[in-house]
Scaffold this motif. Structure first.
Motif, short mmCIF file in Angstrom:
data_model
loop_
_atom_site.label_atom_id
_atom_site.label_comp_id
_atom_site.label_asym_id
_atom_site.label_seq_id
_atom_site.Cartn_x
_atom_site.Cartn_y
_atom_site.Cartn_z
N GLU A 1 -9.13 -31.28 -8.27
CA GLU A 1 -9.66 -30.99 -9.60
C GLU A 1 -8.53 -30.98 -10.62
OE1 GLU A 1 -11.99 -27.48 -9.71
OE2 GLU A 1 -13.57 -28.29 -8.42
N ILE B 1 -12.60 -31.28 -13.36
CA ILE B 1 -12.90 -32.71 -13.27
C ILE B 1 -12.15 -33.26 -12.06
CG2 ILE B 1 -12.90 -34.90 -14.51
CD1 ILE B 1 -12.39 -33.17 -17.06
N THR B 2 -12.86 -33.86 -11.13
CA THR B 2 -12.21 -34.39 -9.93
C THR B 2 -11.66 -35.79 -10.20
OG1 THR B 2 -14.26 -35.36 -9.08
CG2 THR B 2 -13.79 -33.07 -8.49
N LYS C 1 -12.04 -38.36 -8.33
CA LYS C 1 -13.07 -39.35 -8.03
C LYS C 1 -13.94 -39.62 -9.24
CE LYS C 1 -14.72 -39.13 -3.96
NZ LYS C 1 -15.46 -38.71 -2.72
N GLU C 2 -14.29 -38.55 -10.02
CA GLU C 2 -15.09 -38.73 -11.23
C GLU C 2 -14.35 -39.54 -12.27
OE1 GLU C 2 -17.69 -34.57 -11.06
OE2 GLU C 2 -15.88 -34.71 -12.30
N GLY D 1 -14.18 -43.17 -11.34
CA GLY D 1 -15.47 -43.83 -11.48
C GLY D 1 -15.84 -44.18 -12.91
N ASP E 1 -16.15 -41.99 -15.48
CA ASP E 1 -16.80 -40.92 -16.23
C ASP E 1 -15.88 -40.44 -17.36
OD1 ASP E 1 -18.91 -41.11 -14.54
OD2 ASP E 1 -18.38 -39.36 -13.32
N PRO F 1 -15.74 -37.10 -19.08
CA PRO F 1 -16.22 -35.73 -19.20
C PRO F 1 -16.00 -35.19 -20.62
CG PRO F 1 -14.81 -36.00 -17.29
CD PRO F 1 -14.66 -37.23 -18.11
#
Length: 249
Positions: free
Chosen positions: A195, A225-226, A228-229, A232, A234, A236
């Motif tokens: 994170e 927020i990871t 991986k996100e 991808g 994203d 946030p």
């Protein structure tokens, strides 16, 4: 004829009291004179009280008028300018170096990150201007976060209906940590579930119709927020804390 001889005047004996006179005349006591009763208009205390009441009434009316004018002015400003808060996103985040080293004297972290913050000003008639911004980056879950550096960004201006992007680079070297913390961070980093937390502290001012309004302290937080996100694609949305009580998403 010869007049009859006059009768000698009898002298009153000592302590004699004339029964025809009131008792107060015998005692010699006289009651004190009464003070003249003045009309109410000549009473100074009542005049002072009425003057104070009038002043308080006028003061209350003046304050109410000021509050009413302030409310009307705020409504006119809101309707005319339609103010909106800026929107903050993390555009991208990369960990360019992340090494956890176990040594005989402890576990150490060497890390470097590159963050790109994106800010949008949706207002048509309002411009935002920022002071120096301090951006800090940390990794890990809430309560067990590990700092990976802080940097300062010079002040900038967000014009009407514009988008501004800030590139922030941070790094740490030989940061000592607990052994279990280092192992957990390294495992999460490899699995891309680490994170990331980004916090920016700055001061924001507003420019309306050429008139600048003083700056206000603002904290922007992008938490939990990871990796991986972020990988991808994203974006946030961050949270704005203003004046230590106003929370804006």
């Amino acid at each position: 004829m010869s007049e009859p001889p006059l009768k000698p005047v009898l002298q009153k004996p000592p302590g004699y009291r004339d029964p025809n006179l009131p008792a107060a005349a015998h005692s010699g006591f006289r009651p004190p004179p009464r003070k003249p009763v003045l009309p109410p208009s000549f009473n100074p205390r009542r005049r002072n009280r009425s003057f104070r009441r009038v002043c308080c009434c006028w003061l209350c009316i003046f304050v109410l008028v000021l509050v009413l004018l302030a409310v009307i002015g705020g409504l006119v400003f809101y309707i005319w300018f339609d103010p909106k808060f800026p929107v903050f996103h993390i555009r991208s985040f990369r960990i360019t170096r992340f090494n956890v080293t176990e040594r005989p004297d402890g576990t150490y972290l060497d890390a470097a990150t590159t963050t790109r913050l994106e800010m949008k000003n949706p207002n048509v008639k309002i411009t935002y201007y920022y002071g120096e911004t301090e951006v800090g980056v940390s990794v890990g879950e809430g309560g067990d976060e590990t700092p990976v550096g802080t940097t300062a960004v010079p002040g900038f201006t967000m014009w009407k209906q514009s988008t501004t992007s800030l590139k922030v680079e941070t790094k740490v070297s030989n940061t000592l940590m607990d052994d279990w913390v280092g192992k957990r961070l390294q495992s999460r980093y490899r699995n891309k579930i680490l994170e990331v937390n980004v916090e920016a502290r700055t001061k924001v001012g507003v420019s309306v119709a050429g008139l600048k309004v003083g700056k206000v302290a603002v904290t922007v937080r992008c938490d939990g927020i990871t990796m991986k996100e972020l990988d991808g694609g994203d974006m946030p949305k961050c949270v704005i804390d203003m004046l230590k009580w106003l929370n804006i998403h």
